[in-house]
Every structure is written in C-alpha cells, then in structure tokens.
Design a protein around this motif. Structure first.
Motif, PDB file in Angstrom:
ATOM      1  N   LYS A   8       0.596  -8.036  -7.023  1.00  0.00           N
ATOM      2  CA  LYS A   8       0.468  -6.596  -7.262  1.00  0.00           C
ATOM      3  C   LYS A   8      -0.014  -5.867  -6.019  1.00  0.00           C
ATOM      4  O   LYS A   8       0.514  -4.805  -5.664  1.00  0.00           O
ATOM      5  CB  LYS A   8      -0.484  -6.343  -8.431  1.00  0.00           C
ATOM      6  N   LYS A  12       1.980  -3.110  -3.572  1.00  0.00           N
ATOM      7  CA  LYS A  12       1.442  -1.802  -3.190  1.00  0.00           C
ATOM      8  C   LYS A  12       1.534  -1.599  -1.683  1.00  0.00           C
ATOM      9  O   LYS A  12       1.888  -0.521  -1.197  1.00  0.00           O
ATOM     10  CB  LYS A  12      -0.012  -1.664  -3.659  1.00  0.00           C
ATOM     11  N   ASN A  15       5.309  -1.042  -0.772  1.00  0.00           N
ATOM     12  CA  ASN A  15       5.752   0.295  -1.162  1.00  0.00           C
ATOM     13  C   ASN A  15       5.146   1.364  -0.260  1.00  0.00           C
ATOM     14  O   ASN A  15       5.820   2.320   0.145  1.00  0.00           O
ATOM     15  CB  ASN A  15       5.383   0.567  -2.619  1.00  0.00           C
ATOM     16  N   SER A 257      -3.739   4.088  -3.686  1.00  0.00           N
ATOM     17  CA  SER A 257      -4.120   3.782  -5.066  1.00  0.00           C
ATOM     18  C   SER A 257      -3.065   4.239  -6.065  1.00  0.00           C
ATOM     19  O   SER A 257      -2.983   3.709  -7.181  1.00  0.00           O
ATOM     20  CB  SER A 257      -5.465   4.447  -5.402  1.00  0.00           C
ATOM     21  N   MET A 259       0.212   4.007  -5.450  1.00  0.00           N
ATOM     22  CA  MET A 259       1.429   3.231  -5.279  1.00  0.00           C
ATOM     23  C   MET A 259       1.653   2.298  -6.482  1.00  0.00           C
ATOM     24  O   MET A 259       0.696   1.721  -7.005  1.00  0.00           O
ATOM     25  CB  MET A 259       1.350   2.382  -4.006  1.00  0.00           C
ATOM     26  N   GLU A 261       2.431  -0.973  -8.717  1.00  0.00           N
ATOM     27  CA  GLU A 261       2.092  -2.382  -8.519  1.00  0.00           C
ATOM     28  C   GLU A 261       3.310  -3.282  -8.668  1.00  0.00           C
ATOM     29  O   GLU A 261       3.186  -4.511  -8.642  1.00  0.00           O
ATOM     30  CB  GLU A 261       1.001  -2.794  -9.513  1.00  0.00           C
TER      31      GLU A 261
END
Length: 335
Positions: A8, A12, A15, A257, A259, A261
């Motif tokens: 996860k 993030k 991304n 935060s 973005m 998961e």
C-alpha cells in the motif's frame, strides 16, 4: 535486513511520483501562466529527493550497501543523464537550425550546448546529478542521523530556509545556480528527511496528520497557504521564493496522504521517469501545435501543451519498452 515497504505504501509512492512528474512538466510548459509553476508544482522535485532518500535507507543495514547502491545509481541516474543530455542537445540544435533556416538566418545561430544549471545540454536534469552526489555522501548522512535523529533534517531545514531567504537573493547568477542546482540545500534537506522517515520513528506530534479524519481539514489549510502565497506573489509582481519553503513540506504531506493505496496502471505510473526526462523534448511539438491553432499564451494553450507533453512522453516510453526493451531499460534507468 530492514523490513520491506508494504504494498500500500509502495503504491502511494508510485502514484505520487507520477503526479509529481506531471507537475514538473507543467512548470516547463506553463509559459505566461506562472501561477502554475509557482504553486503546488514546486513540491515535485523535493518529493523526488525525499522518496529517493526513503528507499535508499531501506538498504543501509545490508553489508556493502553503499558500494552496491552507488553502482546501481550509475546505471539508474548517470547513464540516463548522459544519454538525454546528448539527445536533448542534438534535438534542440535540430529544431533551432530548422527555425533559423525558415527565418533566413545562419543555421548555427543561437545554438547552445549548455542550458544552464551546471548541466551541459538539458539543464532541467540537474536533479539526477545532484541526487547522485547525495548517494555518494549518504554514509555520512546515515551515520549522523543514527546519532542525532530528527535534529539533523530540522537543522538542514533551518539552514536552507535562511540561505534561500537571505543569501540567494543577493547572489550573482553563477553563485545562485551553484547553490540552488549543485549544492541544493533544499534537496539535501528533503533527501535527509526521506532517510529519517525510514530509519527513525515519526515524531508523535506529527502522527495525527496521517489520520483519515484529518485529510480534508489539512487539505483546506494547504490550499489556503498556497493561495496566500500566490496572491502575495501577484500583488508584489514577483515570485516569492522564500515563502514556499515554509509550507511546501506540509503541502507534500497532505497530497501524499490523499494518494490511493492501490497502484495505478503500470503503463501510467511506469512512465513517471520518462515524463521527467522527455517533457522538454516533446514540448517542442506542443509549441508548434498551439501556435498553429493560435492559442499560444492562453489557458487553453497551456493545458493543450501540458496534455501533449505528458501523453507524448507516455506514448514514447511505452513504445520503446514494447519494441526496444533493452534500449528503454538503459535510457530510462531500468524503470
């Protein structure tokens, strides 16, 4: 061996890297729309420094890590840097020669083989050279972090805020470029912060910022800070460089935060480095298109150039990976 980054968190980072690559592209194609370059896009390169430090720190407990990681970055940073500097120089010279021919000027008029920022050919690639330097000195950074913890990045932030606010504005152009693009105290502070996030626990005073219930309020605060920065810049008629350093780490935290998961498609996030490397070359095509459409200098023209640049880089990267995988692995550093 240090614990592996969970899927996860890795998603993030991937991304966010794609988003930041698109933001870097927006800086160099915005033209008159400097509100973009002076806004949230400024967090992009600092994020790349932070992420690089974070992932490097995952190997610092391994035997022989420094030699192995330094040699790895010769392949992932210096080889692509050398190739794209040469390619960018020749590409720029080609289009300049064509423009000179169409205008009736000598073909070699205005052709330059150094584009500033202490990097021959393509100045915007300074990040890769500077990051490699940080990797070389990383054992010193890690040794100091293990003894002083968060005091080191905090001290570096104070130093670079002071230098950027009070020293850089009065420097000569060459001294400014050396401090900003070669030494890059800003980059060093973010790189060190990335290592610290991996090696040390996040201070308890900051953990609440990761909670789901804080995302919307923190996003609102970040938008207000950005808006006030840009409003002040417009009123004063100049870019307020020093203001950004006081709230962009916070803005980066908020955006990260938010973005997802879950990793976006590989053909998309896997093109982040290619967008960074190629956007100025593809922008030549974008400039021609918007001028032919008579929308250059407008908001529609900026958005059109930005879409052409991002999509063009994605297409080129995926075509090279599909039909010339070995070549693509070399020029994109294995990404």
């Amino acid at each position: 061996m240090m614990e592996k980054v969970d899927e996860k968190l890795s998603a993030k980072f991937a991304n966010m890297a794609f988003v930041c690559a698109c933001l870097v592209a927006s800086i160099h194609v915005c033209g008159e729309w400097r509100v973009v370059a002076n806004g949230i896009a400024q967090i992009a390169v600092p994020f790349f420094f932070l992420a690089s430090g974070f992932f490097l720190a995952g190997h610092t407990d391994e035997k022989g890590w420094w030699r192995r990681e330094t040699l790895k970055r010769v392949r992932t940073l210096l080889v692509p840097l050398a190739f794209w500097c040469v390619f960018g120089t020749l590409w720029g010279a080609l289009w300049t020669a064509i423009a000179n021919h169409l205008a009736g000027r000598p073909l070699g008029d205005s052709i330059s083989f150094c584009n500033g920022e202490w990097v021959p050919g393509v100045g915007i690639l300074w990040f890769m050279r500077t990051l490699f330097g940080y990797v070389v000195i990383s054992p010193i950074i890690v040794w100091t972090l293990r003894r002083f913890g968060w005091l080191l990045p905090m001290g570096l932030y104070v130093i670079y805020w002071t230098v950027y606010s009070f020293v850089l504005p009065s420097c000569s152009e060459s001294a400014y470029e050396f401090l900003y693009y070669v030494v890059s105290l800003e980059g060093l502070a973010y790189f060190t912060t990335g290592i610290c996030f991996r090696l040390k626990e996040v201070p308890s005073s900051l953990r609440w910022m990761s909670a789901d219930y804080c995302k919307v309020p923190l996003a609102f605060v970040a938008i207000v800070l950005l808006a006030s920065h840009l409003l002040y810049a417009n009123i004063s008629g100049e870019v307020v460089v020093d203001l950004k350093h006081y709230h962009y780490l916070f803005t980066m935290w908020v955006l990260f935060s938010m973005m997802p998961e879950r990793r976006w498609p590989k053909w998309l996030v896997g093109s982040a480095f290619a967008i960074y490397l190629l956007h100025c070359q593809v922008n030549v095509i974008g400039q021609i298109v918007v001028k032919r459409l008579s929308i250059d200098g407008t908001l529609v023209g900026f958005i059109s150039r930005w879409v052409i640049v991002v999509m063009g880089a994605i297409v080129v990267a995926n075509l090279l990976k599909r039909f010339c995988p070995r070549f693509a692995a070399g020029v994109f550093g294995g990404r």
